[in-house]
Design a protein around this motif. Structure first.
Motif, PDB file in Angstrom:
ATOM      1  N   ASN A 114       1.002 -12.702 -13.773  1.00  0.00           N
ATOM      2  CA  ASN A 114       1.813 -13.755 -13.156  1.00  0.00           C
ATOM      3  C   ASN A 114       2.573 -13.262 -11.926  1.00  0.00           C
ATOM      4  O   ASN A 114       3.755 -13.545 -11.748  1.00  0.00           O
ATOM      5  CB  ASN A 114       2.777 -14.358 -14.186  1.00  0.00           C
ATOM      6  N   VAL A 115       1.857 -12.526 -11.075  1.00  0.00           N
ATOM      7  CA  VAL A 115       2.438 -12.085  -9.816  1.00  0.00           C
ATOM      8  C   VAL A 115       1.462 -12.270  -8.659  1.00  0.00           C
ATOM      9  O   VAL A 115       1.875 -12.368  -7.507  1.00  0.00           O
ATOM     10  CB  VAL A 115       2.897 -10.604  -9.906  1.00  0.00           C
ATOM     11  N   TYR A 116       0.166 -12.362  -8.943  1.00  0.00           N
ATOM     12  CA  TYR A 116      -0.825 -12.417  -7.864  1.00  0.00           C
ATOM     13  C   TYR A 116      -0.684 -13.695  -7.035  1.00  0.00           C
ATOM     14  O   TYR A 116      -1.127 -13.737  -5.886  1.00  0.00           O
ATOM     15  CB  TYR A 116      -2.238 -12.315  -8.448  1.00  0.00           C
ATOM     16  N   ALA A 117      -0.055 -14.701  -7.598  1.00  0.00           N
ATOM     17  CA  ALA A 117       0.213 -15.927  -6.839  1.00  0.00           C
ATOM     18  C   ALA A 117       1.515 -15.843  -6.055  1.00  0.00           C
ATOM     19  O   ALA A 117       1.768 -16.675  -5.178  1.00  0.00           O
ATOM     20  CB  ALA A 117       0.268 -17.132  -7.785  1.00  0.00           C
ATOM     21  N   HIS A 118       2.337 -14.849  -6.365  1.00  0.00           N
ATOM     22  CA  HIS A 118       3.706 -14.814  -5.854  1.00  0.00           C
ATOM     23  C   HIS A 118       3.876 -14.008  -4.567  1.00  0.00           C
ATOM     24  O   HIS A 118       4.999 -13.815  -4.118  1.00  0.00           O
ATOM     25  CB  HIS A 118       4.647 -14.213  -6.906  1.00  0.00           C
ATOM     26  N   ILE A 119       2.790 -13.540  -3.980  1.00  0.00           N
ATOM     27  CA  ILE A 119       2.910 -12.667  -2.811  1.00  0.00           C
ATOM     28  C   ILE A 119       2.143 -13.263  -1.624  1.00  0.00           C
ATOM     29  O   ILE A 119       0.979 -13.608  -1.740  1.00  0.00           O
ATOM     30  CB  ILE A 119       2.411 -11.242  -3.134  1.00  0.00           C
ATOM     31  N   PRO A 120       2.811 -13.437  -0.479  1.00  0.00           N
ATOM     32  CA  PRO A 120       2.117 -14.021   0.669  1.00  0.00           C
ATOM     33  C   PRO A 120       1.113 -13.074   1.306  1.00  0.00           C
ATOM     34  O   PRO A 120       0.099 -13.510   1.849  1.00  0.00           O
ATOM     35  CB  PRO A 120       3.258 -14.360   1.633  1.00  0.00           C
ATOM     36  N   ASP A 121       1.371 -11.767   1.226  1.00  0.00           N
ATOM     37  CA  ASP A 121       0.446 -10.783   1.796  1.00  0.00           C
ATOM     38  C   ASP A 121      -0.544 -10.367   0.721  1.00  0.00           C
ATOM     39  O   ASP A 121      -0.462  -9.273   0.145  1.00  0.00           O
ATOM     40  CB  ASP A 121       1.220  -9.579   2.330  1.00  0.00           C
ATOM     41  N   VAL A 122      -1.483 -11.254   0.431  1.00  0.00           N
ATOM     42  CA  VAL A 122      -2.407 -10.996  -0.671  1.00  0.00           C
ATOM     43  C   VAL A 122      -3.276  -9.773  -0.403  1.00  0.00           C
ATOM     44  O   VAL A 122      -3.586  -9.004  -1.329  1.00  0.00           O
ATOM     45  CB  VAL A 122      -3.264 -12.246  -0.959  1.00  0.00           C
ATOM     46  N   ILE A 123      -3.642  -9.535   0.836  1.00  0.00           N
ATOM     47  CA  ILE A 123      -4.482  -8.377   1.155  1.00  0.00           C
ATOM     48  C   ILE A 123      -3.687  -7.075   0.983  1.00  0.00           C
ATOM     49  O   ILE A 123      -4.162  -6.123   0.369  1.00  0.00           O
ATOM     50  CB  ILE A 123      -5.045  -8.502   2.578  1.00  0.00           C
ATOM     51  N   GLY A 124      -2.470  -7.037   1.503  1.00  0.00           N
ATOM     52  CA  GLY A 124      -1.638  -5.846   1.361  1.00  0.00           C
ATOM     53  C   GLY A 124      -1.321  -5.547  -0.103  1.00  0.00           C
ATOM     54  O   GLY A 124      -1.337  -4.392  -0.530  1.00  0.00           O
ATOM     55  N   PHE A 125      -1.035  -6.580  -0.874  1.00  0.00           N
ATOM     56  CA  PHE A 125      -0.739  -6.405  -2.293  1.00  0.00           C
ATOM     57  C   PHE A 125      -1.954  -5.836  -3.017  1.00  0.00           C
ATOM     58  O   PHE A 125      -1.833  -4.925  -3.840  1.00  0.00           O
ATOM     59  CB  PHE A 125      -0.324  -7.735  -2.906  1.00  0.00           C
ATOM     60  N   THR A 126      -3.134  -6.374  -2.721  1.00  0.00           N
ATOM     61  CA  THR A 126      -4.349  -5.899  -3.376  1.00  0.00           C
ATOM     62  C   THR A 126      -4.630  -4.445  -3.011  1.00  0.00           C
ATOM     63  O   THR A 126      -5.060  -3.645  -3.857  1.00  0.00           O
ATOM     64  CB  THR A 126      -5.541  -6.792  -3.005  1.00  0.00           C
ATOM     65  N   LYS A 127      -4.390  -4.081  -1.765  1.00  0.00           N
ATOM     66  CA  LYS A 127      -4.533  -2.677  -1.380  1.00  0.00           C
ATOM     67  C   LYS A 127      -3.528  -1.807  -2.132  1.00  0.00           C
ATOM     68  O   LYS A 127      -3.823  -0.641  -2.456  1.00  0.00           O
ATOM     69  CB  LYS A 127      -4.361  -2.532   0.129  1.00  0.00           C
ATOM     70  N   GLY A 128      -2.359  -2.364  -2.419  1.00  0.00           N
ATOM     71  CA  GLY A 128      -1.382  -1.638  -3.220  1.00  0.00           C
ATOM     72  C   GLY A 128      -1.884  -1.393  -4.636  1.00  0.00           C
ATOM     73  O   GLY A 128      -1.681  -0.307  -5.202  1.00  0.00           O
ATOM     74  N   LEU A 129      -2.553  -2.386  -5.225  1.00  0.00           N
ATOM     75  CA  LEU A 129      -3.153  -2.200  -6.545  1.00  0.00           C
ATOM     76  C   LEU A 129      -4.191  -1.081  -6.517  1.00  0.00           C
ATOM     77  O   LEU A 129      -4.246  -0.240  -7.414  1.00  0.00           O
ATOM     78  CB  LEU A 129      -3.806  -3.500  -7.012  1.00  0.00           C
ATOM     79  N   ARG A 130      -5.007  -1.088  -5.452  1.00  0.00           N
ATOM     80  CA  ARG A 130      -6.040  -0.055  -5.335  1.00  0.00           C
ATOM     81  C   ARG A 130      -5.420   1.330  -5.173  1.00  0.00           C
ATOM     82  O   ARG A 130      -5.950   2.323  -5.707  1.00  0.00           O
ATOM     83  CB  ARG A 130      -6.969  -0.366  -4.140  1.00  0.00           C
ATOM     84  N   ALA A 131      -4.290   1.401  -4.479  1.00  0.00           N
ATOM     85  CA  ALA A 131      -3.626   2.690  -4.318  1.00  0.00           C
ATOM     86  C   ALA A 131      -3.095   3.211  -5.655  1.00  0.00           C
ATOM     87  O   ALA A 131      -3.072   4.424  -5.889  1.00  0.00           O
ATOM     88  CB  ALA A 131      -2.484   2.571  -3.311  1.00  0.00           C
ATOM     89  N   PRO A 159       0.811  -1.216   0.000  1.00  0.00           N
ATOM     90  CA  PRO A 159       0.000   0.000   0.000  1.00  0.00           C
ATOM     91  C   PRO A 159       0.850   1.274   0.000  1.00  0.00           C
ATOM     92  O   PRO A 159       0.504   2.256  -0.666  1.00  0.00           O
ATOM     93  CB  PRO A 159      -0.811  -0.133   1.291  1.00  0.00           C
ATOM     94  N   GLU A 160       1.964   1.218   0.714  1.00  0.00           N
ATOM     95  CA  GLU A 160       2.845   2.389   0.779  1.00  0.00           C
ATOM     96  C   GLU A 160       3.505   2.661  -0.574  1.00  0.00           C
ATOM     97  O   GLU A 160       3.610   3.823  -1.008  1.00  0.00           O
ATOM     98  CB  GLU A 160       3.907   2.179   1.851  1.00  0.00           C
TER      99      GLU A 160
END
Length: 411
Positions: free
Chosen positions: A169-186, A149-150
């Protein structure tokens, strides 16, 4: 692992246990062959609450992606796939010179170079120092960072909101799926679009593509679990496309929840297919482990029989998926003399765990083996054409998945 990383449930059921393997992209140098090599459990489980399939986060993304062995541009079919997507996205979303496109995990610029060619402002976010450097040298603006998110907020403040955010081919590669998705939204504009490509768990199960289970892939998505993951960061799934890439992928189109509207008929259709296959309940996963064992036994029978008859078998490719297969089957150089790869980074190195030498592709023509085992089976059409020359001496191609297949090729 006792807790689902998406919904927090403790109801996790075993799908398949592949034992313990080394990280699939830690190719060994000759000097490392006499050193200890760590292995980590590779056990796929599914959450019976949100149906996210997942493995324990035993290896951090920083361990894998700071220096990375995979360069997307070495696959000509993948570069062409990216070019086609770019053209379609520009047309679908009406992108132009006033637009802004961001790709997360942009690798060596294989996709964004097509955006640059169209005169559209863009930025890659790539955590691997070495491949990000290659992207910049190719003229693709790239920052070295993991998405959070930052990071998303930082990019938005400096470059503005993105009309399109691509995450292939990255959405499977991140353990913090919620944080990553919030990063996309940002990153994405309030009326923008997010496009994600990821392997479809439906085809993974149906076609026994178990070698795509490795420590870089922390989770494995159905459209249903992907919908829930996107919602965790404020995005809503609005459309889905079924793709042949990587043995069967889904392209998820999402938008900020406030502007998304109702999902398309294609979303409803794929959700129904998943439900019919039993993937929204435990029954759809019950036979997978037995199917995996059949693949293993068939491949080992072939290799042992070939060795007994004095036949030479070599490999083509050194992909991450190949290392899951080689380690699960216990294949060593006595059964597979070596493998070759187009990526010079891997030449002179050895596959993790199995210690099979990796050589340049020209070695096949020099040695004229009897069989070539294709490890990146997802590139079947491309590699069958590339390797047609082995038919000159009567060699045959071997594809291990979804079932053992030995084919003759015409030079």
């Amino acid at each position: 692992m006792t807790t689902c990383r998406l919904c927090g449930s403790t109801s996790l059921a075993s799908v398949v246990d592949l034992g313990a393997t080394p990280p699939c992209e830690r190719f060994l140098t000759a000097q490392q062959l006499d050193e200890p090599e760590p292995t980590y459990p590779l056990h796929l489980r599914v959450c019976t609450e949100c149906w996210l399939a997942q493995i324990p986060p035993l290896i951090s993304p920083e361990d894998t992606f700071t220096e990375y062995a995979y360069f997307s541009s070495f696959s000509s079919s993948w570069v062409e796939h990216a070019k086609t997507f770019t053209g379609q996205a520009v047309q679908r979303l009406g992108l132009g010179r006033d637009s802004f496109v961001v790709e997360v995990a942009s690798n060596d610029g294989y996709l964004l170079k097509h955006v640059v060619e169209q005169g559209i402002r863009c930025l890659g976010i790539e955590p691997s120092v070495n491949v990000g450097k290659a992207a910049r040298e190719a003229g693709v603006p790239t920052v070295t960072a993991f998405l959070s998110p930052e990071t998303g907020t930082w990019v938005r403040e400096r470059h503005g909101p993105a009309d399109l955010v691509v995450a292939n081919n990255v959405y499977a590669h991140i353990p913090d799926v919620i944080g990553f998705t919030k990063g996309l939204r940002a990153l994405v504009a309030d009326d923008g679009w997010v496009s994600i490509e990821v392997q479809h768990l439906l085809t993974l199960i149906e076609k026994v593509q178990y070698d795509t289970i490795y420590h870089e892939h922390f989770q494995y998505y159905t459209v249903e679990s992907a919908r829930r993951a996107l919602a965790s960061g404020g995005l809503s799934l609005v459309d889905v496309e079924l793709l042949p890439t990587h043995g069967g992928s889904i392209r998820l189109w999402a938008r900020p929840a406030e502007v998304a509207g109702e999902p398309s008929a294609r979303v409803v259709d794929v959700l129904a297919r998943e439900k019919a296959a039993g993937l929204h309940e435990l029954s759809g996963y019950a036979e997978f482990a037995a199917a995996v064992n059949r693949v293993r036994l068939d491949l080992l029978r072939f290799l042992v029989d070939a060795a007994a008859h004095g036949k030479t078998v070599v490999g083509y490719g050194a992909p991450g998926k190949g290392n899951t297969l080689l380690n699960h089957c216990g294949i060593r150089p006595d059964l597979l003399a070596y493998t070759v790869d187009r990526n010079p980074y891997k030449h002179g190195r050895f596959t993790p765990g199995t210690r099979i030498p990796i050589l340049p592709p020209e070695r096949i023509a020099a040695d004229r083996p009897d069989y070539v085992l294709v490890l990146p089976w997802n590139l079947r059409a491309e590699l069958t054409d590339q390797l047609s020359y082995i038919g000159e001496w009567g060699a045959r191609l071997v594809f291990p998945i979804p079932r053992l297949e030995i084919i003759e090729v015409a030079p």
